[in-house]
Structures are given as C-alpha cells and as structure tokens.
Design a protein around this motif. Structure first.
Motif, PDB file in Angstrom:
ATOM      1  N   ARG A  93       0.810  -0.993  -0.075  1.00  0.00           N
ATOM      2  CA  ARG A  93       0.117  -0.017   0.266  1.00  0.00           C
ATOM      3  C   ARG A  93       0.741   1.389  -0.011  1.00  0.00           C
ATOM      4  O   ARG A  93       0.126   2.317  -0.747  1.00  0.00           O
ATOM      5  N   HIS A 126      -7.162  -2.551   3.214  1.00  0.00           N
ATOM      6  CA  HIS A 126      -6.303  -2.693   2.304  1.00  0.00           C
ATOM      7  C   HIS A 126      -6.365  -2.875   1.062  1.00  0.00           C
ATOM      8  O   HIS A 126      -5.980  -3.000  -0.123  1.00  0.00           O
ATOM      9  N   CYS A 127      -7.793  -4.560   0.965  1.00  0.00           N
ATOM     10  CA  CYS A 127      -7.302  -5.252  -0.652  1.00  0.00           C
ATOM     11  C   CYS A 127      -8.770  -5.338  -0.602  1.00  0.00           C
ATOM     12  O   CYS A 127      -9.775  -5.312   0.557  1.00  0.00           O
ATOM     13  N   HIS A 128      -8.705  -5.508  -1.590  1.00  0.00           N
ATOM     14  CA  HIS A 128     -10.717  -6.805  -1.799  1.00  0.00           C
ATOM     15  C   HIS A 128      -9.992  -7.715  -1.916  1.00  0.00           C
ATOM     16  O   HIS A 128      -8.914  -8.110  -2.128  1.00  0.00           O
ATOM     17  N   SER A 164     -10.377  -0.997  -1.470  1.00  0.00           N
ATOM     18  CA  SER A 164     -11.076  -2.191  -1.038  1.00  0.00           C
ATOM     19  C   SER A 164     -11.644  -2.654  -0.542  1.00  0.00           C
ATOM     20  O   SER A 164     -12.744  -1.221  -0.685  1.00  0.00           O
TER      21      SER A 164
END
Length: 214
Positions: A93, A126-128, A164
């Motif tokens: 990130r 922070h994410c999918h 995210s």
C-alpha cells in the motif's frame, strides 16, 4: 486512472500450471495491470518448503518470464520473520496511489482458514479479497466468516469498487494438479512434463530438486 494490482502468494514448491492458469484467468477477467506472485519464506500455516527460497523464487521467475501481466515479488523472502499477509499488504500500500485497487487472491481452503491468520480482520482495510472457487468446492464457510461475507461480499467481481473492503468469488477452471503430487512424482522418478512449465522443469532437473534421498 486507478491501477488494478493483484497479489497471489504461496510456497510455490514448485509452481505449477494450476497456479499459473488460475492467476492468468483472473488477471485477464478483471483487467489487472499486474498480478504479483509472492513466494512465501516461512509460511505460518504450512510445513517448511522442501527446497530453498532461492530455488522457489528462481522457478517462479522462470515460469512468468514473458507472460504479462504476471510478475514476481520477492519482498516476503527478504523478511526475517514469518510471511504474514497483513505485513505484505501494508508494505504494498505504501507503493501504490491511494485510489489504486489491490486484490488478494485466495483459494477456497485458504479463505476458510482466514480466522486463524495474523490480524486477519484488518486485511480488507488494504485490499479486496478474490476467492478462487472451483465448481467442486461446495463446503460452507466457517461461522466466523459468515457475518463478514454477509456484509462485504458482492456477487460480481467486475463491480468491486474503491481501493479495498469487499469480497467476491471468481469461478475457476478446475485443474487437478498439486505441488504435493508433483513432488511425489519427481521423488519416484516419474515425469512431471506438462504439469509445470518447461522452463521450471528444466530448472528442477538442472538443480536436482525433489529427488528421493539416496
């Protein structure tokens, strides 16, 4: 335009066509600018890899050479600690723009094991998460994940929005191949041709990997 970056981790002991075909299908389906394969050094939830980190990294590099958008990311091998996904996501990130979409690819079994992961509740910050679901995977998610799925899952991975925070399932072409199967075949002196890329097979033979002990 926000970039789409996928990450796919594993011991890759060795990397095989199941890993590569699944990764490429997702990258093309969702239009990733890059999909990084991240070999893990000391996976907390798995046995110690059979061959060295340097050999596993070299095989992944051989496997993805000239196959965009697949790339190799060796950051976990440089860490003198267990390979925690949350640390990798936080590190990535810092290198991306705030609006860039980051996708963590997980197989169904790994996804079901999420509640045992280090700081797992923070992953979606922070994410999918893309769950690679094969047609024969019909088991239910553990209870600890059901509320999360109810709140965060979307039915179509193409409509994941923002950098995210969401979960989607991606159906995969089933390829009945595993690293364990490949290691067993090699240890018994049998061929693994067409189960791994030719360049990986050449590396395995050149370095005498996965042979049965004398």
């Amino acid at each position: 335009m926000a970039k789409k970056v996928g990450i796919f981790g594993g011991t890759f002991d060795p990397i095989h066509i199941g890993h590569l075909r699944g990764a490429l299908e997702v990258a093309e389906q969702l239009g990733f600018e890059e999909l990084r394969l991240i070999p893990s050094a000391r996976p907390p939830h798995r046995d110690t890899p059979q061959v060295s980190a340097a050999d596993r990294l070299a095989m992944v590099e051989q496997a993805v050479a000239g196959v965009p958008p697949l790339k190799v990311d060796d950051r976990e091998l440089k860490r003198d600690m267990p390979s925690y996904s949350i640390d990798t996501l936080e590190s990535l990130r810092t290198e991306l723009a705030a609006a860039d979409q980051l996708f963590l690819l997980l197989g169904w079994d790994a996804f079901c094991g999420l509640p045992t992961w280090h700081r797992w509740e923070e992953l979606l910050e922070h994410c999918h998460i893309l769950v690679l679901q094969r047609p024969d995977a019909d088991s239910e998610a553990p209870e600890a994940l059901r509320d999360l799925l109810a709140a965060r899952s979307v039915s179509d991975p193409q409509v994941l929005s923002g950098p995210s925070g969401q979960i989607a399932f991606v159906w995969q072409t089933p390829l009945a191949v595993s690293a364990t199967q490949i290691r067993n075949l090699l240890a018994s002196g049998k061929s693994v041709r067409f189960l791994v890329p030719d360049a990986v097979l050449a590396y395995i033979h050149a370095h005498g990997l996965y042979r049965a002990p004398n």
